[in-house]
Scaffold this active site. Sequence first.
Site, short mmCIF file in Angstrom:
data_model
loop_
_atom_site.label_atom_id
_atom_site.label_comp_id
_atom_site.label_asym_id
_atom_site.label_seq_id
_atom_site.Cartn_x
_atom_site.Cartn_y
_atom_site.Cartn_z
N CYS A 1 -40.79 -97.93 112.58
CA CYS A 1 -41.97 -97.65 111.74
C CYS A 1 -43.26 -97.63 112.56
O CYS A 1 -44.23 -96.98 112.19
CB CYS A 1 -42.10 -98.69 110.64
SG CYS A 1 -40.74 -98.68 109.49
N HIS B 1 -49.47 -99.84 107.15
CA HIS B 1 -48.09 -99.35 106.99
C HIS B 1 -47.72 -99.44 105.51
O HIS B 1 -47.98 -100.44 104.85
CB HIS B 1 -47.16 -100.22 107.83
CG HIS B 1 -45.73 -99.83 107.73
ND1 HIS B 1 -45.32 -98.51 107.67
CD2 HIS B 1 -44.58 -100.58 107.70
CE1 HIS B 1 -44.00 -98.47 107.60
NE2 HIS B 1 -43.54 -99.71 107.61
N ASN C 1 -41.41 -96.22 101.77
CA ASN C 1 -41.59 -96.49 103.20
C ASN C 1 -40.98 -95.32 103.99
O ASN C 1 -39.76 -95.15 104.01
CB ASN C 1 -40.90 -97.81 103.55
CG ASN C 1 -41.04 -98.17 105.02
OD1 ASN C 1 -41.48 -97.35 105.83
ND2 ASN C 1 -40.68 -99.38 105.36
O1 UT7 Z 1 -41.00 -101.16 107.78
C1 UT7 Z 1 -40.44 -102.41 107.60
C2 UT7 Z 1 -39.49 -102.27 106.48
N1 UT7 Z 1 -39.15 -103.36 105.65
C3 UT7 Z 1 -40.01 -104.08 104.89
O2 UT7 Z 1 -41.19 -103.97 104.90
C4 UT7 Z 1 -39.37 -105.04 103.95
C5 UT7 Z 1 -40.13 -106.30 103.75
N2 UT7 Z 1 -39.55 -107.01 102.62
C6 UT7 Z 1 -39.83 -106.66 101.35
O3 UT7 Z 1 -40.58 -105.75 101.09
C7 UT7 Z 1 -39.23 -107.49 100.26
O4 UT7 Z 1 -38.59 -108.65 100.79
C8 UT7 Z 1 -38.18 -106.71 99.40
C9 UT7 Z 1 -38.90 -105.67 98.54
C10 UT7 Z 1 -37.17 -106.04 100.30
C11 UT7 Z 1 -37.43 -107.66 98.46
O5 UT7 Z 1 -38.35 -108.36 97.65
P1 UT7 Z 1 -38.24 -109.94 97.49
O6 UT7 Z 1 -39.27 -110.35 96.52
O7 UT7 Z 1 -38.29 -110.55 98.86
O8 UT7 Z 1 -36.83 -110.10 96.82
P2 UT7 Z 1 -35.56 -110.91 97.37
O9 UT7 Z 1 -34.94 -110.24 98.54
O10 UT7 Z 1 -35.94 -112.35 97.49
O11 UT7 Z 1 -34.56 -110.75 96.14
C12 UT7 Z 1 -34.84 -111.35 94.86
C13 UT7 Z 1 -33.71 -111.01 93.92
C14 UT7 Z 1 -32.32 -111.27 94.51
O12 UT7 Z 1 -31.50 -111.76 93.47
P3 UT7 Z 1 -31.19 -113.35 93.34
O13 UT7 Z 1 -30.55 -113.74 94.64
O14 UT7 Z 1 -32.52 -113.99 93.13
O15 UT7 Z 1 -30.28 -113.40 92.16
C15 UT7 Z 1 -31.83 -109.92 94.93
O16 UT7 Z 1 -30.42 -109.81 94.92
O17 UT7 Z 1 -33.72 -109.60 93.62
C16 UT7 Z 1 -32.43 -109.04 93.87
N3 UT7 Z 1 -32.59 -107.64 94.27
C17 UT7 Z 1 -32.73 -106.63 93.40
N4 UT7 Z 1 -32.73 -106.60 92.06
C18 UT7 Z 1 -32.91 -105.40 91.48
C19 UT7 Z 1 -32.69 -107.16 95.54
N5 UT7 Z 1 -32.88 -105.82 95.50
C20 UT7 Z 1 -32.91 -105.48 94.19
C21 UT7 Z 1 -33.09 -104.25 93.52
N6 UT7 Z 1 -33.09 -104.26 92.15
N7 UT7 Z 1 -33.27 -103.09 94.17
#
Ligand code: UT7
Length: 314
Positions: free
Chosen positions: A112, A241, A271
């Site tokens: 990125c 970004h 992204n």
């Molecule tokens: O260029 C660099 C690229 N990457 C990034 O910038 C990513 C940086 N990270 C993020 O933007 C965030 O961490 C995410 C958007 C990827 C995830 O958000 P989060 O608030 O950190 O969620 P999480 O990973 O803590 O997941 C929370 C819950 C989980 O369920 P449980 O374990 O609490 O039951 C996940 O399984 O949300 C669940 N989950 C989803 N639910 C519905 C994860 N992805 C999804 C989804 N839809 N697409």
Amino acid sequence: MYYSRIIGSGSSLPERRLTNFDLEKMVDTSDAWIMERTGISSRHIVTDESSADLASEAAKEAIVNADIDPKLIDLIIVATCTPERLLPNTGCLVQNALGIRGCPAFDLNAACSGFIYALSVADQYISRGLYKHILTVGTDTLSKIVNWEDRTTCVLFGDGAGAIVLRADHTPGILGTHLYSDAANRDVLYATKTHADTSPIIKMRGRELFKVAVNTLEKLAIDTLDKHGFKHDDLDWLVPHQANLRIIKAAAKRLKLPLDRVIQTVQKHGNTSAASLPLALHDGIQSGKVKQNELVMLEVFGAGLTWGSALLRY
Ligand code: UT7
């Protein structure tokens, strides 16, 4: 001493738009979850276009907007981690699409962060008086390496390309670029080929990356302003970004910058990796928000981890 000035910008997005509601039919997710956690509402996804096709279209628009003959381009640098071909490089394919011959063309991969790295390389050539016009492109089609059954990643990414033409000038211009890498977190976001006959697939530990990204970007923005002797209220525009609206808001808050001085395209692009910054910058320029001589900071982070910033007068 020459400065690199942006004299034209362009973008290219695939026609096909994939909304959160479309994704609801593909994986166990919801528009509400994606909006709340990322701010993304839709993204563009290629059908049969390649990163080189998108890069070429963005480059053509940037050259038209720069109002120069493509033959004046002295160097082409393309930032991408999803090249159409392993060889030749995407830069050569862009050169061919532009109908020009002879100027050096190469690719650079910093995930990125690639566009900031490309901008930094271009700026070295211009400031040393070696080249006058440089085409700098960021292009990626991450949809080709996303696992469309993995809801934790497939909702985040989109495809696209953005391009700028830089010209050597006696007035600023790019004031400085600042690049960093640290492979301690190399496994937080990666794509490898596991079998000779399969494509690489993105794997990401999102929550971990989120924390690193927020901390890194906060420090990066403050350090960049400090290095150039500016205060937060000197900044006219932050072009961050476009990975997650929550990360963007955290960076703006730390800079005490109101959100209406932050270019935001993540809602409609997702992204787009190396294309994220030039797409956002072009959006800011085209919409008339970013005006001549305004102070603009670009900042980015990505796999590597790599991160970096650029401070410039538009
Ligand atoms: O260029 C660099 C690229 N990457 C990034 O910038 C990513 C940086 N990270 C993020 O933007 C965030 O961490 C995410 C958007 C990827 C995830 O958000 P989060 O608030 O950190 O969620 P999480 O990973 O803590 O997941 C929370 C819950 C989980 O369920 P449980 O374990 O609490 O039951 C996940 O399984 O949300 C669940 N989950 C989803 N639910 C519905 C994860 N992805 C999804 C989804 N839809 N697409």
